[in-house]
Design a protein around this motif. Structure first.
Motif, mmCIF file in Angstrom:
data_model
loop_
_atom_site.group_PDB
_atom_site.id
_atom_site.type_symbol
_atom_site.label_atom_id
_atom_site.label_comp_id
_atom_site.label_asym_id
_atom_site.label_seq_id
_atom_site.Cartn_x
_atom_site.Cartn_y
_atom_site.Cartn_z
ATOM 1 N N CYS A 1 17.192 64.002 -36.346
ATOM 2 C CA CYS A 1 16.458 64.260 -37.586
ATOM 3 C C CYS A 1 14.966 64.347 -37.249
ATOM 4 N N TRP B 1 12.417 64.037 -38.944
ATOM 5 C CA TRP B 1 11.588 63.077 -39.692
ATOM 6 C C TRP B 1 11.513 61.733 -38.970
ATOM 7 N N CYS B 2 12.714 61.132 -38.730
ATOM 8 C CA CYS B 2 12.737 59.786 -38.138
ATOM 9 C C CYS B 2 12.963 59.824 -36.631
ATOM 10 N N CYS C 1 17.845 64.025 -42.133
ATOM 11 C CA CYS C 1 18.995 63.128 -42.353
ATOM 12 C C CYS C 1 19.011 62.647 -43.807
ATOM 13 N N CYS D 1 16.246 59.957 -44.707
ATOM 14 C CA CYS D 1 14.884 60.489 -44.914
ATOM 15 C C CYS D 1 14.840 61.362 -46.168
HETATM 16 ZN ZN LIG Z 1 15.774 60.891 -40.611
#
Ligand SMILES: [Zn+2]
Length: 203
Positions: A8, A10-11, A23, A26
């Motif tokens: 993902c 984002w994370c 994901c 997120c």
């Molecule tokens: Zn994520």
């Protein structure tokens, strides 16, 4: 449809199918407007690329606020132009007929030198106007590609868009001729630190 797995963006912790772009954990932290945008990116098979564009945009906004912002912003300017220049280098020279291969090479070289601040925007602009006048097409997709090709290198002071909108517009025009996977690979290459780290949260 592919089932390519990525972390993902984002994370950078949870594995997802690349087409999802983010994901569930997120995604649930986003506001409803952002979630609606994600739905559009996912249905147009654009999510992984947009995740990267949003991360670059967020990092840029961070840099604008940092204490040594001038050198960092200069780096962003250079990376942005070189990144899109490499995207355009994927296109066959015949896309720009009747402009010759030599003229195209000269133009791309000028853009590189402009990004390094060896050339002024005036020098580049003059040459770009001469080349632009040689092109004509009734194909709207090609018209958009031509417009982008002769303006993507503009300075930050006249860039009307956020970085995220900038990449959205440019890749939206180029995706008809260049595979999205290739566009993502080029963005990752020019923004390696941003690509491989979790998104910076703006608060
Ligand atoms: Zn994520």
């Amino acid at each position: 449809m592919t089932d390519k797995q990525i972390l993902c963006p984002w994370c950078m912790q949870i594995k997802i199918i690349s087409e999802k772009g983010i994901c569930s954990k997120c995604y649930n932290h986003l506001d409803s407007l952002e979630q609606k945008n994600w739905h559009n990116y996912q249905t147009s098979n654009y999510a992984e690329l947009m995740a990267l564009a949003i991360k670059i945009d967020t990092a840029f906004q961070f840099a604008e606020k940092s204490s040594d912002s001038e050198s960092v912003l200069k780096q962003f300017h250079q990376s942005r132009i070189r990144c899109v220049l490499e995207m355009f280098k994927q296109l066959n020279n015949t896309t720009f007929k009747p402009i010759t291969s030599e003229e195209l090479e000269q133009y791309k070289h000028l853009i590189k030198e402009y990004s390094e601040q060896i050339r002024t925007d005036e020098e580049l602009n003059q040459f770009s106007i001469v080349l632009r006048q040689k092109l004509s097409t009734n194909n709207p997709q090609l018209q958009n590609i031509y417009t982008t090709f002769f303006s993507f290198w503009c300075g930050e002071e006249i860039l009307d868009w956020s970085y995220f909108q900038y990449f959205e517009i440019i890749t939206g025009n180029l995706k008809f001729l260049i595979p999205i996977e290739k566009l993502i690979e080029i963005m990752q290459k020019h923004f390696p630190v941003i690509s491989s780290n979790p998104i910076k949260q703006l608060n």
